[in-house]
Design a protein around this motif. Structure first.
Motif, PDB file in Angstrom:
ATOM      1  N   LEU A  55     -25.002  85.705  51.787  1.00 44.39           N
ATOM      2  CA  LEU A  55     -24.517  86.104  53.110  1.00 44.39           C
ATOM      3  C   LEU A  55     -25.344  87.233  53.704  1.00 44.39           C
ATOM      4  O   LEU A  55     -25.724  87.182  54.894  1.00 44.39           O
ATOM      5  N   GLU A  56     -25.659  88.255  52.932  1.00 39.24           N
ATOM      6  CA  GLU A  56     -26.190  89.487  53.492  1.00 39.24           C
ATOM      7  C   GLU A  56     -27.660  89.750  53.156  1.00 39.24           C
ATOM      8  O   GLU A  56     -28.266  90.637  53.749  1.00 39.24           O
ATOM      9  N   VAL A  57     -28.242  89.022  52.196  1.00 39.91           N
ATOM     10  CA  VAL A  57     -29.664  89.185  51.886  1.00 39.91           C
ATOM     11  C   VAL A  57     -30.449  87.950  52.323  1.00 39.91           C
ATOM     12  O   VAL A  57     -31.427  88.054  53.064  1.00 39.91           O
ATOM     13  N   ALA A  58     -30.003  86.772  51.878  1.00 37.35           N
ATOM     14  CA  ALA A  58     -30.654  85.537  52.319  1.00 37.35           C
ATOM     15  C   ALA A  58     -30.270  85.185  53.753  1.00 37.35           C
ATOM     16  O   ALA A  58     -30.920  84.341  54.381  1.00 37.35           O
ATOM     17  N   GLN A  59     -29.216  85.813  54.270  1.00 38.13           N
ATOM     18  CA  GLN A  59     -28.769  85.653  55.655  1.00 38.13           C
ATOM     19  C   GLN A  59     -28.463  84.195  55.999  1.00 38.13           C
ATOM     20  O   GLN A  59     -28.994  83.619  56.944  1.00 38.13           O
ATOM     21  N   ILE A  60     -27.563  83.635  55.199  1.00 32.96           N
ATOM     22  CA  ILE A  60     -27.049  82.288  55.445  1.00 32.96           C
ATOM     23  C   ILE A  60     -25.605  82.420  55.903  1.00 32.96           C
ATOM     24  O   ILE A  60     -24.847  83.232  55.379  1.00 32.96           O
ATOM     25  N   SER A  61     -25.199  81.638  56.868  1.00 28.29           N
ATOM     26  CA  SER A  61     -23.859  81.743  57.444  1.00 28.29           C
ATOM     27  C   SER A  61     -22.805  81.339  56.417  1.00 28.29           C
ATOM     28  O   SER A  61     -23.090  80.591  55.473  1.00 28.29           O
ATOM     29  N   PRO A  62     -21.557  81.825  56.573  1.00 24.49           N
ATOM     30  CA  PRO A  62     -20.496  81.499  55.605  1.00 24.49           C
ATOM     31  C   PRO A  62     -20.277  80.002  55.423  1.00 24.49           C
ATOM     32  O   PRO A  62     -19.986  79.551  54.311  1.00 24.49           O
ATOM     33  N   PHE A  63     -20.411  79.211  56.497  1.00 17.86           N
ATOM     34  CA  PHE A  63     -20.183  77.771  56.366  1.00 17.86           C
ATOM     35  C   PHE A  63     -21.283  77.114  55.544  1.00 17.86           C
ATOM     36  O   PHE A  63     -21.009  76.215  54.738  1.00 17.86           O
ATOM     37  N   TYR A  64     -22.516  77.544  55.716  1.00 14.96           N
ATOM     38  CA  TYR A  64     -23.606  77.033  54.891  1.00 14.96           C
ATOM     39  C   TYR A  64     -23.424  77.461  53.429  1.00 14.96           C
ATOM     40  O   TYR A  64     -23.678  76.684  52.501  1.00 14.96           O
ATOM     41  N   VAL A  65     -23.016  78.701  53.225  1.00 18.64           N
ATOM     42  CA  VAL A  65     -22.793  79.193  51.863  1.00 18.64           C
ATOM     43  C   VAL A  65     -21.685  78.393  51.186  1.00 18.64           C
ATOM     44  O   VAL A  65     -21.807  77.975  50.022  1.00 18.64           O
ATOM     45  N   GLY A  66     -20.596  78.168  51.907  1.00 15.05           N
ATOM     46  CA  GLY A  66     -19.494  77.399  51.338  1.00 15.05           C
ATOM     47  C   GLY A  66     -19.899  75.987  50.958  1.00 15.05           C
ATOM     48  O   GLY A  66     -19.548  75.493  49.882  1.00 15.05           O
ATOM     49  N   SER A  67     -20.669  75.315  51.816  1.00 19.51           N
ATOM     50  CA  SER A  67     -21.104  73.952  51.509  1.00 19.51           C
ATOM     51  C   SER A  67     -22.081  73.941  50.342  1.00 19.51           C
ATOM     52  O   SER A  67     -22.048  73.034  49.496  1.00 19.51           O
ATOM     53  N   LEU A  68     -22.961  74.933  50.276  1.00 15.17           N
ATOM     54  CA  LEU A  68     -23.905  75.036  49.152  1.00 15.17           C
ATOM     55  C   LEU A  68     -23.151  75.156  47.832  1.00 15.17           C
ATOM     56  O   LEU A  68     -23.465  74.455  46.853  1.00 15.17           O
ATOM     57  N   LEU A  69     -22.173  76.029  47.786  1.00 18.63           N
ATOM     58  CA  LEU A  69     -21.432  76.267  46.543  1.00 18.63           C
ATOM     59  C   LEU A  69     -20.633  75.050  46.114  1.00 18.63           C
ATOM     60  O   LEU A  69     -20.588  74.708  44.928  1.00 18.63           O
ATOM     61  N   ILE A  70     -20.010  74.377  47.061  1.00 15.16           N
ATOM     62  CA  ILE A  70     -19.168  73.243  46.671  1.00 15.16           C
ATOM     63  C   ILE A  70     -20.014  72.054  46.220  1.00 15.16           C
ATOM     64  O   ILE A  70     -19.658  71.329  45.288  1.00 15.16           O
ATOM     65  N   ILE A  71     -21.186  71.860  46.835  1.00  9.93           N
ATOM     66  CA  ILE A  71     -22.083  70.780  46.398  1.00  9.93           C
ATOM     67  C   ILE A  71     -22.567  71.046  44.975  1.00  9.93           C
ATOM     68  O   ILE A  71     -22.537  70.158  44.107  1.00  9.93           O
ATOM     69  N   GLY A  72     -23.009  72.278  44.718  1.00 10.45           N
ATOM     70  CA  GLY A  72     -23.505  72.615  43.391  1.00 10.45           C
ATOM     71  C   GLY A  72     -22.442  72.531  42.322  1.00 10.45           C
ATOM     72  O   GLY A  72     -22.681  71.999  41.218  1.00 10.45           O
ATOM     73  N   GLN A  73     -21.254  73.020  42.622  1.00 10.48           N
ATOM     74  CA  GLN A  73     -20.191  73.025  41.610  1.00 10.48           C
ATOM     75  C   GLN A  73     -19.649  71.625  41.345  1.00 10.48           C
ATOM     76  O   GLN A  73     -19.304  71.293  40.206  1.00 10.48           O
TER      77      GLN A  73
END
Length: 492
Positions: A45-63
């Motif tokens: 969120l704060e270093v790679a500067q990816i929006s919360p919705f992108y972060v959420g989709s990334l995490l759920i796909i990986g998990q």
């Protein structure tokens, strides 16, 4: 002279070296979860500067990917026959690859397009989860094979949790200190990831190379299998067959057999009750860990206090684990979990009413109590799982350690996927403002502050209550475990 069965050695203790070697292997398994839970979302969120919705989709796909491959790896390790054992070949491959892939998660490249950054972090996340699974699932499946003793299994889990907590304390606190001391978070994450990767690789290799697998006790299982299947089981343990897949019926496909094994495990009442207990604990801890750094920054308004909160939680958990282990040996695992979880539920409920204007020491006290009583959620469920697996072996005569551990870990990862991604989605819906946005003034909207407060207090409190309800339906006590083993011993 006939080979003695393990029933004749229920009171034998494992060598200290075996407990240490096994415990060291839990370092990459637990530490990676802890570090990802605490630092991955804030980093994205704060270093790679990816929006919360992108972060959420990334995490759920990986998990979800991670969860889906668990039963496959568990099944393959169950069927593996090599001169090095069933589990260690898979663990060795995972050991060599998990460190480098973990380090790749924390690199920051100048990719202007946000979607391009999302692609990079999704691919590296998928690779890391795959390599970690190659080690973690076979490693976990070794536990019930090492000892049949009810209390000794609790001791074994105590060793691994103590060792993993100690290393997590050092790695996590070191990462938090780097973030607090260095002006550029990007550099601190790179340094921390390199150190963690080296520790993960070294720990995994030590366990893989030094821990010896216990051979399958064919003599214990022959009678049960012969009665159930009406056929003789040939003892081929001493051959040098190195095929990854063991002998199977030609008329059945491997996929159908995996599905059948999974279905049999899901019909186990004890297993499903334990899954319910663990699932609510996982969801609660993952949700809290995901937002803890943001909670301290925007609710408590003490961002540098994260390093001390982390130190307090892990340290209090560490010092309480020997007590809970002794408590479980005296009163049983089920009662121990009920006591610890009940107190932690009360503490979490009180945390909601500790406002941002309260003295800092009140937060430190609350988190100390959370670590002190919440450590039972790590210690007890994992020591219950071998008892569930043994119950299945005694009732069916089939060894499905890999499938059980794979399912257990898979459901853990699915719960982590849902909770971590939902947390980020909720923050986005509440109006989270990225620090690089022109609208950011150092604080978040009240809706975000309230969401963070709920995720750290009321939500895990509710999950704890649901976990206690599931515990009520868990049927294996110490007396019940001893009865099962005695009955099986009489049959043999």
């Amino acid at each position: 002279m006939d080979e003695p069965s393990s029933f004749e050695s229920l009171n034998e203790r494992l060598p200290i070296s075996t407990k240490i070697y096994y415990g060291i292997g839990y370092v990459p398994v637990y530490c990676n979860l802890a570090l990802l839970s605490l630092f991955h979302s804030p980093f994205l969120l704060e270093v790679a500067q990816i929006s919360p919705f992108y972060v959420g989709s990334l995490l759920i796909i990986g998990q979800i990917w991670d969860a889906l491959i668990d039963p496959v790896i568990g099944y393959l390790s169950d069927k593996t026959r090599t001169k090095w054992g069933r589990r260690r070949p898979w663990m060795f491959v995972g050991s060599l690859t998990l460190g480098t892939s973990f380090c790749s998660l924390w690199q920051v490249f100048r990719i202007e397009d946000e979607f391009g950054r999302w692609i990079y972090y999704t691919v590296t996340f998928l690779l890391f989860k795959t390599f970690m699974t190659l080690f973690a699932v076979p490693y976990g499946a070794m536990l019930p094979e090492l000892t049949p003793n009810y209390n000794e299994r609790t001791n074994l889990v105590t060793y691994k949790v103590m060792i993993a907590y100690s290393i997590t304390l050092l790695l996590g606190f070191g990462q938090a200190r780097l973030l607090a001391q260095l002006a550029h978070p990007r550099i601190s994450y790179i340094i921390g990831s390199i150190i963690s990767s080296l520790v993960f690789t070294g720990s995994a290799l030590i366990t893989t190379l030094c821990l010896r697998e216990t051979p399958i006790k064919e003599l214990e299982l022959k009678k049960i299998q012969n009665e159930k299947e009406g056929e003789f089981v040939n003892d081929n343990e001493n051959n040098d067959n190195t095929n990854i897949i063991g002998d199977e019926e030609e008329s059945r496909s491997r996929l159908k057999e995996v599905v059948l094994e999974v279905w049999c495990c899901l019909r186990n009442r004890s297993f499903m009750a334990l899954v319910g207990v663990s699932l609510f604990c996982w969801v609660a801890s993952q949700t809290t860990a995901t937002v803890l750094q943001l909670y301290l920054r925007y609710v408590v308004r003490n961002p540098k206090g994260f390093q001390w909160v982390f130190l307090i939680i892990i340290s209090s958990s560490l010092i309480s684990i020997p007590f809970w282990s002794a408590f479980a040996r005296r009163f049983g695992k089920k009662s121990t979990f009920a006591v610890g979880k009940s107190v932690s539920v009360i503490v979490l409920f009180c945390l909601f009413f500790v406002g941002g204007s309260s003295p800092v020491w009140t937060f430190y006290l609350v988190f100390f109590l959370i670590g002190l009583f919440g450590s039972v959620t790590v210690l007890i469920p994992w020591s219950m799982l071998p008892d569930v697996i043994e119950q299945d072996v005694l009732e069916t005569g089939l060894r499905r350690e890999g499938i059980y551990y794979a399912l257990f870990v898979m459901l853990q990862k699915l719960s982590v996927a849902v909770s971590s991604s939902s947390t980020n989605f909720a923050l986005g819906a509440a109006g989270y403002i990225s620090p690089d946005s022109p609208r950011f003034n150092g604080q978040q909207p009240y809706s975000v502050v309230l969401t963070l407060n709920l995720f750290v207090s009321i939500f895990p409190c509710a999950c704890g209550i649901l976990a206690l309800i599931c515990l009520y339906f868990y049927p294996i006590s110490r007396d019940r475990h001893n009865e099962m083993r005695q009955h099986s011993k009489d049959e043999l």
